[in-house]
Design a protein around this motif. Structure first.
Motif: not given
Ligand code: GDP
Length: 297
Positions: A107, A109-112, A143, A250, A252, A275, A277-278
């Motif tokens: 959660g 934001g790893k994958t993103t 994802q 996050k 932002d 990071g 944003g998304e």
């Molecule tokens: P993971 O479980 O660590 O791989 O997390 P995800 O990559 O699935 O991201 C979890 C949520 O955080 C998703 O809804 C992303 O779009 C959001 N997210 C990731 N990076 C950012 C960021 O820099 N800013 C914002 N606002 N949201 C982010």
């Protein structure tokens, strides 16, 4: 930069007003201290900064708001430590690709981040390959593959749910070697079950990958909005594996950017990327000067 400035301003327009009072008295110092604490700078760094500032105001005998603001900027910048090496090791090593492991709890934001980083590297003309070593969540590999397709890079994944993450990571790096990729980005699982489990898992991924090619970066992804919780996570990961850089997501829409200072001081590891944003273009190198300016804006 614009987005960073707006969302990360901790003093708002209040700082100059605060410093413009006839006397910079204890109330002013208290308000500065409180603001820095609310920004998650941490108690140690906040105390250190306010004391340094008070000393300078005394020694330099100034009450000029702009001058005090400039001093605050200098002291903050010193805490952010511009001298830390924030470069990313993403160059090929002769016949071998650079290998980047991306770790952190679910959660954050790893994958993103992997997707966004792939985009940055592709823009630098690098051949990138993704490895989906988060095999615990069925949706995680999908994802990542979606991100891969979005930025135009292949994803190596397992068809078997619950496959051994280390083996998928190894397959990805092997494929990277075979395909003469420049960089392999490996997305790992983020189950923070317990410290021993995490250590076992990350240690094994690294060991197994290194049978094929050395790991050049281990990036720990942390969510800037989680404050002290994020700090605790960070320490657990740092004990499990040697972290080479932090990605703070996050940023932002949060004025909690002071966490950069707290994390770096606690781990002795630089924040390398942020990071914002998304979307695919919402990853930026961490720039201490711009960051401090945004905090003070
Ligand atoms: P993971 O479980 O660590 O791989 O997390 P995800 O990559 O699935 O991201 C979890 C949520 O955080 C998703 O809804 C992303 O779009 C959001 N997210 C990731 N990076 C950012 C960021 O820099 N800013 C914002 N606002 N949201 C982010």
């Amino acid at each position: 930069r614009g987005r960073l400035a707006r969302s990360n301003s901790v003093f708002g327009k209040g700082l100059l007003a605060l410093l413009s009072r006839d006397r910079i008295d204890q109330d002013v110092w208290d308000e500065i201290e409180e603001t820095l604490l609310l920004a998650d700078l941490g108690t140690d760094a906040t105390t250190e900064l306010v004391e340094a500032l008070q000393r300078r105001v005394r020694v330099e005998g100034t009450n000029d708001p702009a001058h005090v603001k400039a001093m605050l900027r200098e002291e903050l910048l010193r805490l952010v430590d511009p001298a830390m090496d924030r470069s990313l090791a993403v160059d090929r090593k002769g016949p071998l690709p650079a290998v980047v492991l991306v770790v952190g709890v679910n959660g954050v934001g790893k994958t993103t981040t992997v997707g966004k980083l792939a985009r940055v590297l592709v823009a630098e003309d690098k051949d990138v390959l993704l490895g989906a070593a988060d095999t615990f969540r069925a949706a995680a590999a999908d994802q990542l593959a979606t991100w891969g397709a979005r930025v135009g890079v292949p994803t190596v994944r397992s068809d078997v749910e619950g496959a051994d993450p280390a083996s998928v990571a190894h397959d990805a790096v092997s494929a990277g070697i075979e395909q003469e990729a420049d960089v392999v980005l490996v997305d790992t699982a983020g189950r923070l079950q317990n410290k021993a489990g995490l250590m076992d898992q990350l240690g094994k991924i690294k060991r197994v990958v290194e049978k094929a090619a050395a790991v050049d970066e281990v990036l720990l992804v942390l969510d800037a909005t989680t404050g002290q919780n994020g700090m605790t996570q960070a320490r657990v990961f740092a004990e499990a594996v040697h972290i080479t850089g932090i990605v703070l997501t996050k940023l932002d829409g949060t004025a909690k950017g002071g966490i950069v200072v707290a994390i770096q001081r606690s781990l002795g590891v630089p924040v390398k990327l942020i990071g914002l944003g998304e979307g695919p273009d919402d990853l930026a190198p961490f720039e201490p000067e711009a960051f401090v300016d945004a905090l003070l804006d």
